[in-house]
Design a protein around this motif. Structure first.
Motif, PDB file in Angstrom:
ATOM      1  N   LEU A 197      -2.526  11.731 -11.520  1.00  0.00           N
ATOM      2  CA  LEU A 197      -3.395  10.892 -12.345  1.00  0.00           C
ATOM      3  C   LEU A 197      -4.860  11.147 -11.980  1.00  0.00           C
ATOM      4  N   ALA A 198      -5.126  11.210 -10.666  1.00  0.00           N
ATOM      5  CA  ALA A 198      -6.500  11.452 -10.210  1.00  0.00           C
ATOM      6  C   ALA A 198      -6.983  12.816 -10.694  1.00  0.00           C
ATOM      7  N   GLU A 199      -6.099  13.799 -10.650  1.00  0.00           N
ATOM      8  CA  GLU A 199      -6.456  15.146 -11.097  1.00  0.00           C
ATOM      9  C   GLU A 199      -6.767  15.151 -12.594  1.00  0.00           C
ATOM     10  N   THR A 200      -5.915  14.463 -13.370  1.00  0.00           N
ATOM     11  CA  THR A 200      -6.091  14.445 -14.817  1.00  0.00           C
ATOM     12  C   THR A 200      -7.370  13.713 -15.215  1.00  0.00           C
ATOM     13  N   LEU A 201      -7.605  12.550 -14.563  1.00  0.00           N
ATOM     14  CA  LEU A 201      -8.740  11.732 -14.962  1.00  0.00           C
ATOM     15  C   LEU A 201     -10.018  12.131 -14.233  1.00  0.00           C
ATOM     16  N   GLY A 202      -9.903  13.031 -13.255  1.00  0.00           N
ATOM     17  CA  GLY A 202     -11.078  13.448 -12.502  1.00  0.00           C
ATOM     18  C   GLY A 202     -11.621  12.358 -11.596  1.00  0.00           C
ATOM     19  N   LEU A 203     -10.718  11.548 -11.023  1.00  0.00           N
ATOM     20  CA  LEU A 203     -11.144  10.453 -10.150  1.00  0.00           C
ATOM     21  C   LEU A 203     -10.884  10.827  -8.697  1.00  0.00           C
TER      22      LEU A 203
END
Lengths: 254, 419
Positions: free
Chosen positions: A112-118
């Motif tokens: 999720l962090a990778e996808t959203l850039g967080l």
């Protein structure tokens, strides 16, 4: 700050009924200390288990209706991306270090962090708002009771460790008052699916409990390490030398 | 032993003559038996001589399943197995240290080695890496990757890594943000292309494994419960199902799932590789480490426990001693029953089962239920007046003396050393 807690499809290991994962209940407790109205987010079928989160302190619950066999990640990413684009964007996304009920790899927050850039931080035991607006101070659990205090810029994803404070007590009335919204999985953020690429030799079967290794006792005292009736000062010196030689503690200059 | 291990069944198969009829026919003159595996023969002489205790006329052997220490393994190569015969003569050509010069493939084990010492889980990870490196035809090398490998303590750590089964040692920069460490690991993976990579399912290692899995876009096999060279098994769906497959690239391993490596020492040769500077995470503004306070830690979380039993009567002095030793105070059941220490401090089967590294028992004789509670402690120090107490037998350092006298002496000596 607006906080979302991700909830997984945990099941009772004996009865197989849906329940709230303890780690996620602890995450709700942390979220309730930061934010007045934390919301839960669950992608899956059925609300029996996750609705208990309302009783533990969530103000509302968003459920993305998905078949139980579907990968929840694209739907979750799509939902959060849409929410972050709109007004009242979530600043903090909390989850357990490993979700329950699915593949249980603990990769969902990282993907999720990778996808959203967080940015992502693991193993939080305490969270508070930073002195500068838009920052968060997270205490991470480390071995032997040490803590790592990290200040991070929001928005961010944080996973919760089991040493976090116990969940808030369950209140039935609070669960009944909580509002549950069902959503259709409209927008999906495409991700390369590694699960499909996994080994063809994979075989799924009923779980068999495997015993852990027995903890063997350590070294026994041989001749040189048995001291009968030494002077107390000599005994104290032996003990401290043993501690320092084995690297347990250093009592020297530091 | 320099000769190769024989496989009598394969040899018999080789000699068998294809013939019609029920009785198998063997060609006795056939001499070209090929070795089925590349493994060397085991040498019982060396094993016996390594377990020889003392130098008395009457031979005494220690055959407990104890991990071989460096001294033992050195003795193993030097020991006279029989009078007038050197061990090296019995097995010529066998080096004291196991060396793999040109590995066929690599298996990485990412270990923490906090404080420059290997934990149980670190040893188990290296044991698993060794198992995978020796799989099939063997020839693989186990590579320990650690952030703790700095030149000051390098010698000790390299030796214990070699004993734990590491052929090579790689270091990663440790004091940067986890995203930087993950980038350094990715750099190593791309440079060396390991066949497998093992992480601990615990703390920062688990975090690193997942960052690396996402960055490499590889599946992660998290929390392996059973590992053999052919298959890895893990639980899923709330522990109701399990999945088995050939060991994949990225795996994480929980505690007490694999045996540590127990044979002779490996080489632990440091690998030199240029690691470029990896920037930290721009979102992380500051990092501060807060050390744990031993006095307020739970017994199950701490690494050093000092414990009082019936031989201790001055509990104020005991509390002071625990504070200056920087240890967590514990107690035996007798003391807790008498109300001299809180129930939460009780060590043993009905109290807390410890996971500490070191246990200092003051005036505790060592009831079986108490010894169960300290079964996982690597180092035990006992101070007791009874020479025949079970705790004295269990301890790595046993002192037969009154604990009431040793406590003030310890406090005094600590004050001297810290001054």
């Amino acid at each position: 700050m607006k906080t979302i807690v991700l909830l997984s499809d945990a099941r009772n290991p004996v009865s197989g009924r849906q329940q709230l994962s303890r780690l996620e209940a602890q995450a709700i407790g942390l979220a309730a200390g930061l934010c007045e109205k934390p919301r839960g987010l669950h992608a899956g079928s059925g609300e029996d288990g996750v609705s208990a989160g309302l009783g533990h302190g969530l103000a509302g619950l968003d459920i993305i209706d998905l078949p139980a066999t579907d990968d929840p990640l694209p739907a979750l990413a799509g939902f959060i991306a849409k929410a972050m684009g709109g007004a009242g964007a979530p600043e903090l996304i909390l989850c357990g270090r490993r979700g329950e009920g699915g593949e249980e790899t603990g990769l969902v927050p990282y993907r999720l962090a990778e996808t959203l850039g967080l940015p992502i931080l693991a193993d939080a035991v305490a969270i508070r708002a930073g002195e500068i607006a838009g920052t968060l101070v997270v205490d991470q659990a480390m071995a032997k009771g040490a803590r790592r205090r990290v200040t991070i810029k929001l928005p961010a994803i944080v996973t919760v460790h089991s040493l976090a404070p116990p969940p808030m007590p369950f209140a039935f009335g609070r669960m009944r008052r909580g509002e549950i919204r069902h959503h259709e999985p409209l927008e999906r953020l495409g991700l390369p699916d590694t699960a499909a690429r996994s080994d063809a030799s994979a075989e799924e079967r009923p779980h068999r409990a495997r015993p852990k290794l027995m903890r063997q006792s350590g070294t026994a005292s041989g001749g040189p390490n048995l001291h009968v009736g030494p002077e107390p000062d000599e005994a104290a010196r032996l003990i401290l030398d043993y501690l320092e030689a084995n690297g347990i503690r250093r009592y020297g200059s530091s | 032993m320099s000769r190769l291990r024989k496989d009598p069944r394969a040899e018999r198969q080789e000699r068998q003559v294809a013939a019609a009829g029920r009785r198998p026919r063997i060609d006795v003159g056939h001499r070209e038996a090929k070795a089925a595996s590349g493994r060397l023969r085991r040498d019982p002489w060396r094993e016996w001589s390594a377990s020889l205790v003392g130098e008395s006329r009457r031979k005494r052997y220690d055959r407990s399943q104890r991990q071989m220490e460096h001294g033992n393994s050195a003795r193993l190569t030097r020991a006279r197995a029989r009078d007038g015969v050197e061990a090296t003569e019995i097995s010529p050509g066998q080096p004291a240290v196991r060396v793999i010069d040109e590995p066929a493939f690599l298996v990485f084990a990412v270990i923490t080695a906090a404080g420059g010492r290997l934990s149980r889980l670190d040893r188990q990870l290296l044991g698993a890496a060794r198992l995978l490196a020796d799989a099939g035809d063997g020839g693989g090398a186990a590579v320990a990757i650690t952030a703790a490998f700095d030149p000051v303590t390098a010698k000790d750590l390299a030796r214990s890594l070699g004993e734990a089964g590491a052929d090579r040692v790689l270091s990663v920069p440790g004091d940067i943000h986890p995203s930087g460490t993950a980038a350094a690991l990715r750099h190593h993976v791309e440079a060396f292309a390991p066949r497998h990579m093992l992480f601990a399912e615990d703390g920062d290692s688990a975090d690193l494994a997942r960052r690396l899995a996402v960055s490499l876009n590889e599946p992660l096999f998290a929390g392996v419960e059973h590992l053999t060279p052919r298959s890895a098994v893990r639980a899923l769906r709330n522990g109701t199902r399990e999945v088995a497959l050939a060991p994949p690239l990225l795996m994480t391993l929980g505690e007490d799932r694999m045996k540590p490596y127990e044979s002779g020492p490996c080489e632990a040769r440091p690998l030199d590789i240029e690691v470029g500077p990896f920037g930290g995470d721009p979102a992380i503004l500051s990092v501060e480490i807060i050390p744990g306070d031993p006095a307020s830690l739970a017994l199950s979380e701490t690494d050093f426990v000092v414990s009082a039993g019936n031989g201790v009567s001055d509990f104020a002095a005991f509390g002071d001693l625990a504070a200056v030793l920087k240890a967590t105070p514990g107690a035996s059941r007798v003391v807790c029953d008498a109300g001299l220490m809180p129930r939460a401090a009780q060590v043993g089967a009905s109290g807390t089962v410890l996971a500490a590294d070191c246990y200092l028992a003051l005036g505790i004789s060592g009831a079986p239920q108490h010894l169960q509670g300290i079964a996982g402690c690597e180092h035990v120090i006992a101070v007791n007046t009874d020479l025949h107490a079970a705790m004295i037998e269990r301890a790595g350092l046993a002192i037969v003396q009154d604990a009431q006298l040793v406590m003030p002496a310890l406090v005094k000596l600590l004050a001297e050393r810290q001054a």
